[in-house]
Design a protein around this motif. Structure first.
Motif, PDB file in Angstrom:
ATOM      1  N   HIS A 167       0.868  -1.174   0.000  1.00  0.00           N
ATOM      2  CA  HIS A 167       0.000   0.000   0.000  1.00  0.00           C
ATOM      3  C   HIS A 167       0.904   1.221   0.000  1.00  0.00           C
ATOM      4  N   TYR A 219      -0.722   6.199   1.448  1.00  0.00           N
ATOM      5  CA  TYR A 219      -1.177   6.508   2.788  1.00  0.00           C
ATOM      6  C   TYR A 219      -0.555   7.809   3.254  1.00  0.00           C
ATOM      7  N   ARG A 246       1.660   3.194   9.465  1.00  0.00           N
ATOM      8  CA  ARG A 246       0.643   2.664   8.555  1.00  0.00           C
ATOM      9  C   ARG A 246      -0.189   1.587   9.242  1.00  0.00           C
ATOM     10  N   ILE A 298      -4.360   1.519  10.259  1.00  0.00           N
ATOM     11  CA  ILE A 298      -5.304   0.473   9.871  1.00  0.00           C
ATOM     12  C   ILE A 298      -5.985  -0.151  11.089  1.00  0.00           C
ATOM     13  N   GLU A 344     -14.636  -0.051   8.090  1.00  0.00           N
ATOM     14  CA  GLU A 344     -13.226   0.264   7.830  1.00  0.00           C
ATOM     15  C   GLU A 344     -12.372  -0.993   7.815  1.00  0.00           C
ATOM     16  N   GLU A 348     -13.046  -2.734   4.570  1.00  0.00           N
ATOM     17  CA  GLU A 348     -12.389  -2.050   3.445  1.00  0.00           C
ATOM     18  C   GLU A 348     -10.921  -2.432   3.333  1.00  0.00           C
ATOM     19  N   THR A 349     -10.274  -2.681   4.466  1.00  0.00           N
ATOM     20  CA  THR A 349      -8.855  -3.054   4.447  1.00  0.00           C
ATOM     21  C   THR A 349      -8.668  -4.560   4.278  1.00  0.00           C
TER      22      THR A 349
END
Length: 119
Positions: free
Chosen positions: A3, A6, A16, A20, A66, A69-70
């Motif tokens: 990723h 961010y 990071r 999350i 959330e 989504e991750t």
């Protein structure tokens, strides 16, 4: 899952990771979902509400979305009346198990240290 888009200090993987899974509720949600995944079960929304009575329905919904989504958790809606919604850890989410377990162990130790330092 690399990723790169961010909003933290360049090259800071810890920041990071905390973006999350950080916050007041995500760690607890992940802990309970990992615990249920160890028993090969999923958890229904209302069961999470019972386990975590201080979280509002709105906040629980937001945090679950959330995490979904991750790709750390999955959401399954069963076509029943009323609809039954279940949450479970994904295989990717299960890679957090050692981290969550380490946090659990540290938390127990921290609670023990606080108990003895206050006496």
């Amino acid at each position: 899952m690399p990723h790169t888009d961010y909003d933290c200090n360049l090259g800071c993987p810890v920041e990071r990771a905390l973006e999350i899974i950080g916050g007041k509720w995500k760690g607890a949600i992940l802990y309970h979902l990992l615990d249920s995944s160890n028993q090969d079960t999923s958890i229904r929304f209302n069961e999470l509400r019972r386990i975590m009575p201080n979280i509002t329905q709105r906040m629980l919904t937001k945090q679950l979305r959330e995490l979904e989504e991750t790709k750390l958790i999955s959401r399954t809606v069963h076509p029943e009346v009323p609809p039954r919604v279940e949450y479970a850890m994904t295989d990717y989410g299960k890679t957090l198990a050692p981290v969550i377990e380490s946090l659990r162990i540290w938390g127990i130790s921290h609670l023990d240290n606080n108990d003895t330092s206050q006496n």
